[in-house]
Design a protein around this motif. Structure first.
Motif, PDB file in Angstrom:
ATOM      1  N   GLN A   1      -6.123  -0.656   8.285  1.00 13.90           N
ATOM      2  CA  GLN A   1      -4.675  -0.705   8.022  1.00 13.90           C
ATOM      3  C   GLN A   1      -4.408  -0.697   6.527  1.00 13.90           C
ATOM      4  O   GLN A   1      -3.337  -0.325   6.078  1.00 13.90           O
ATOM      5  CB  GLN A   1      -4.079  -2.000   8.573  1.00 13.90           C
TER       6      GLN A   1
ATOM      7  N   LEU B   1      -7.810   6.447  11.778  1.00 12.01           N
ATOM      8  CA  LEU B   1      -6.684   6.453  10.822  1.00 12.01           C
ATOM      9  C   LEU B   1      -5.411   6.973  11.489  1.00 12.01           C
ATOM     10  O   LEU B   1      -4.318   6.568  11.152  1.00 12.01           O
ATOM     11  CB  LEU B   1      -7.020   7.330   9.611  1.00 12.01           C
TER      12      LEU B   1
ATOM     13  N   LEU C   1      -6.576   7.950   1.068  1.00  9.29           N
ATOM     14  CA  LEU C   1      -7.717   8.157   1.973  1.00  9.29           C
ATOM     15  C   LEU C   1      -7.384   9.195   3.037  1.00  9.29           C
ATOM     16  O   LEU C   1      -8.229  10.022   3.383  1.00  9.29           O
ATOM     17  CB  LEU C   1      -8.117   6.832   2.630  1.00  9.29           C
TER      18      LEU C   1
ATOM     19  N   VAL D   1     -16.870   5.676   4.561  1.00  6.53           N
ATOM     20  CA  VAL D   1     -15.858   4.643   4.827  1.00  6.53           C
ATOM     21  C   VAL D   1     -16.030   4.124   6.248  1.00  6.53           C
ATOM     22  O   VAL D   1     -15.984   2.918   6.487  1.00  6.53           O
ATOM     23  CB  VAL D   1     -14.433   5.191   4.593  1.00  6.53           C
TER      24      VAL D   1
ATOM     25  N   LEU E   1     -17.112  11.286   2.474  1.00  7.20           N
ATOM     26  CA  LEU E   1     -16.211  10.167   2.194  1.00  7.20           C
ATOM     27  C   LEU E   1     -15.796   9.486   3.500  1.00  7.20           C
ATOM     28  O   LEU E   1     -15.911   8.263   3.653  1.00  7.20           O
ATOM     29  CB  LEU E   1     -14.976  10.641   1.431  1.00  7.20           C
TER      30      LEU E   1
ATOM     31  N   MET F   1      -7.638  12.577   1.462  1.00 14.52           N
ATOM     32  CA  MET F   1      -8.995  12.907   1.027  1.00 14.52           C
ATOM     33  C   MET F   1      -9.951  13.099   2.196  1.00 14.52           C
ATOM     34  O   MET F   1     -11.106  13.479   2.000  1.00 14.52           O
ATOM     35  CB  MET F   1      -9.520  11.807   0.101  1.00 14.52           C
TER      36      MET F   1
ATOM     37  N   LEU G   1      -4.663 -11.373   3.848  1.00 15.89           N
ATOM     38  CA  LEU G   1      -6.111 -11.218   3.593  1.00 15.89           C
ATOM     39  C   LEU G   1      -6.518 -12.099   2.411  1.00 15.89           C
ATOM     40  O   LEU G   1      -5.728 -12.269   1.474  1.00 15.89           O
ATOM     41  CB  LEU G   1      -6.433  -9.772   3.208  1.00 15.89           C
TER      42      LEU G   1
ATOM     43  N   VAL H   1     -16.411   0.205   6.274  1.00 13.60           N
ATOM     44  CA  VAL H   1     -15.169  -0.522   6.592  1.00 13.60           C
ATOM     45  C   VAL H   1     -15.039  -0.491   8.107  1.00 13.60           C
ATOM     46  O   VAL H   1     -14.368   0.374   8.667  1.00 13.60           O
ATOM     47  CB  VAL H   1     -13.946   0.111   5.900  1.00 13.60           C
TER      48      VAL H   1
ATOM     49  N   VAL I   1       0.249  -8.019   6.017  1.00 16.05           N
ATOM     50  CA  VAL I   1      -1.115  -8.316   6.488  1.00 16.05           C
ATOM     51  C   VAL I   1      -1.682  -9.358   5.521  1.00 16.05           C
ATOM     52  O   VAL I   1      -1.707  -9.122   4.313  1.00 16.05           O
ATOM     53  CB  VAL I   1      -2.006  -7.055   6.478  1.00 16.05           C
TER      54      VAL I   1
ATOM     55  N   PRO J   1     -11.780   6.926  -3.114  1.00 14.84           N
ATOM     56  CA  PRO J   1     -11.142   8.249  -2.982  1.00 14.84           C
ATOM     57  C   PRO J   1     -10.590   8.799  -4.304  1.00 14.84           C
ATOM     58  O   PRO J   1     -10.690   9.989  -4.577  1.00 14.84           O
ATOM     59  CB  PRO J   1     -10.017   7.999  -1.966  1.00 14.84           C
ATOM     60  N   GLN J   2     -10.036   7.922  -5.149  1.00 15.69           N
ATOM     61  CA  GLN J   2      -9.515   8.390  -6.433  1.00 15.69           C
ATOM     62  C   GLN J   2     -10.629   8.969  -7.303  1.00 15.69           C
ATOM     63  O   GLN J   2     -10.506  10.065  -7.849  1.00 15.69           O
ATOM     64  CB  GLN J   2      -8.842   7.229  -7.174  1.00 15.69           C
TER      65      GLN J   2
ATOM     66  N   TRP K   1     -13.062   0.764  -1.178  1.00 10.74           N
ATOM     67  CA  TRP K   1     -13.454   1.873  -0.291  1.00 10.74           C
ATOM     68  C   TRP K   1     -12.298   2.813   0.032  1.00 10.74           C
ATOM     69  O   TRP K   1     -12.461   4.036   0.022  1.00 10.74           O
ATOM     70  CB  TRP K   1     -14.004   1.313   1.021  1.00 10.74           C
ATOM     71  N   THR K   2     -11.127   2.237   0.338  1.00  9.98           N
ATOM     72  CA  THR K   2     -10.057   3.071   0.911  1.00  9.98           C
ATOM     73  C   THR K   2      -9.125   3.660  -0.149  1.00  9.98           C
ATOM     74  O   THR K   2      -8.371   4.574   0.151  1.00  9.98           O
ATOM     75  CB  THR K   2      -9.198   2.243   1.898  1.00  9.98           C
TER      76      THR K   2
ATOM     77  N   THR L   1       1.517  -0.678   4.847  1.00  8.95           N
ATOM     78  CA  THR L   1       0.920  -2.005   4.958  1.00  8.95           C
ATOM     79  C   THR L   1       1.200  -2.760   3.663  1.00  8.95           C
ATOM     80  O   THR L   1       1.123  -2.188   2.581  1.00  8.95           O
ATOM     81  CB  THR L   1      -0.598  -1.883   5.173  1.00  8.95           C
TER      82      THR L   1
ATOM     83  N   VAL M   1      -0.124  -6.002   1.854  1.00 13.35           N
ATOM     84  CA  VAL M   1      -1.133  -7.063   1.898  1.00 13.35           C
ATOM     85  C   VAL M   1      -0.637  -8.286   1.133  1.00 13.35           C
ATOM     86  O   VAL M   1      -0.091  -8.161   0.037  1.00 13.35           O
ATOM     87  CB  VAL M   1      -2.467  -6.580   1.289  1.00 13.35           C
TER      88      VAL M   1
ATOM     89  N   MET N   1       0.855  -1.195   0.000  1.00 14.06           N
ATOM     90  CA  MET N   1       0.000   0.000   0.000  1.00 14.06           C
ATOM     91  C   MET N   1       0.888   1.241   0.000  1.00 14.06           C
ATOM     92  O   MET N   1       0.919   2.002   0.970  1.00 14.06           O
ATOM     93  CB  MET N   1      -0.916   0.004   1.211  1.00 14.06           C
TER      94      MET N   1
ATOM     95  N   ILE O   1     -12.066  -3.956   0.360  1.00 12.84           N
ATOM     96  CA  ILE O   1     -11.550  -2.877   1.223  1.00 12.84           C
ATOM     97  C   ILE O   1     -10.915  -1.765   0.384  1.00 12.84           C
ATOM     98  O   ILE O   1     -11.218  -0.586   0.569  1.00 12.84           O
ATOM     99  CB  ILE O   1     -10.522  -3.443   2.232  1.00 12.84           C
TER     100      ILE O   1
END
Lengths: 283, 283
Positions: free
Chosen positions: B212, A280, B218, B201, B197, B221, A174, B205, A172, A190-191, A185-186, A141, A143, A121, A182
């Motif tokens: 994480q 966050l 995000l 989220v 936003l 934003m 997943l 989430v 992490v 946002p983009q 959403w995250t 992070t 993933v 990430m 996820i």
């Protein structure tokens, strides 16, 4: 047997940074790069790789094969690499969506080399090996999405995970479907929120002088809009169901806000929003 | 006759920063503060004001009266200040919306002291005189909204505008209605987009570990979502028509994007969005 030779397939921002990060973390083996001649030249100049090689030569002698191309190219190259990779090797990728890639790998890696999906990430609006940084993964992070529920139990997997920690990232694990929901959403929502905001303001505030009246808020909220479409094309194509669902919920939320304006219910939304910020940034 | 005594009514982030900025720019006159005892104490400690005074005492001896309270308080205090201000004085404000304030001032400043609406496009998520900075206005656009089309022709107005330049800001003269329409797009819409936003989220989430998997996008934003509602309450109440219109167009844009996903039309939105960025950062 430890990882001695690494192939980075697609030596762009992520692939180049992975090479630089491995070196900075003390990796003493060989790093081979598979990319266009122009990119190989730049990656050699940056010290991100030791040698450029064609895919068939590089893959055949590698312990770790790191696929860091655009998603559609990763999907194409997985069956090829599954045939080229030594049975001792671990193949991993850095694609921003994981479900399609893991499905493709499940069909290709039926014996021999292992495959483990990955998504660091980390990133920025700019691209290319010229922008690569040894510290790109610091505190990020990372993933990992195994083909089946758990990480494969193999020394080479343990060693790769330890390198992820050494380059400063937090692994992490997943399932690929959970990852894609996820990030819908995250990251992907946002983009599109930033792109739509910049595009709407451009259409409705056309007088150049009026844009002088933009405060820092608009600049922050449209920074992501600098991301080029060709980076996002594959992401949108391979996660459209999750993104569409997130957009639908977000549009509902905006519509509620719009209908409540300027009423007191808006204060609850501000509070919910501030609570996310505290999660966050827990401090 | 030059500006010798300034009253800052509401010595918060903006009022306190205006006092500090005047001093840093070489203002040698007196700066009186009108605020709660706690705020006056903090403002004196920061050096933002020289003395605390009740409004009636401060206004009566001032050449420049700077109203930097919340919008609803500015609307209440305008008729009072119009009676207290010496006829030589200029009264200005720093409210984030201008149409209602200018209307109120037009009804109150019928003779004697002059009124000039103002909005420094500067600020941050945090509030209070403790956060005040002499450099808050550096390179910021400072919108001026006269009661009638042009700036009043008076030496005190010229002198105030020259102080705006001295504190590092760029004065821009706009009708109050034009200001409110523009900030609806460039400031108020981005705030609600960030709040919605973060709130969406947070609702979708819910697993702490999933957060994480949030990248830097995000965080950027949703940074604006830290702004407290009580700052925004008055803004939303005094500019709701413009904000509702901007939200409607923005929701239309998102709905178009959603319906095009993941189609090629999306690339045009990315290009339009990048063009706005080039206008915001011409280089």
């Amino acid at each position: 047997m430890p990882i001695e030779t690494v192939s980075i397939v697609g030596v762009g921002l992520i692939g180049g940074s992975f090479g630089l990060a491995l070196r900075a973390a003390g990796f003493t083996g060989r790093i081979l790069g598979v990319s266009s001649p122009r990119t190989i030249e730049a990656a050699l100049a940056r010290g991100a790789i030791d040698e450029g090689r064609p895919l068939d030569q590089a893959a055949g002698q590698s312990d770790l094969i790191y696929l860091s191309q655009p998603i559609e190219r990763i999907l194409e190259v997985i069956p090829v690499v599954s045939r080229l990779a030594p049975s001792r090797a671990l193949v991993t990728d850095a694609g921003s969506t994981k479900r399609r890639i893991v499905e493709q790998a499940r069909g290709s890696f039926t014996s021999g080399a292992l495959f483990l999906g990955g998504h660091p990430m980390a990133g920025k609006e700019q691209r290319g090996t010229e922008r690569a940084e040894a510290h790109l993964f610091q505190d990020a992070t990372y993933v990992l999405t195994p083909l089946e529920g758990q990480l494969p139990t193999a020394p080479i997997v343990d060693e790769f995970v330890s390198w992820i920690r050494k380059i400063g990232a937090r692994p992490v694990v997943l399932p690929s479907a959970a990852h894609d929901r996820i990030v819908g959403w995250t990251s992907h929502l946002p983009q599109l929120v930033a792109t739509a905001l910049a595009s709407s303001v451009a259409e409705n505030v056309t007088d150049e002088n009026s844009l002088q009246v933009a405060g820092p808020g608009l600049r922050d909220m449209t920074r992501l809009a600098e991301s080029p479409y060709d980076v996002w094309k594959d992401i949108l194509a391979t996660n459209s169901a999750n993104i569409t669902q997130a957009l639908d919920r977000y549009i509902e939320k905006l519509t509620e806000l719009r209908n409540e304006l300027p009423g007191p219910r808006i204060s609850e939304e501000f509070e919910a929003a501030r609570q996310l910020r505290r999660k966050l940034h827990p401090d």
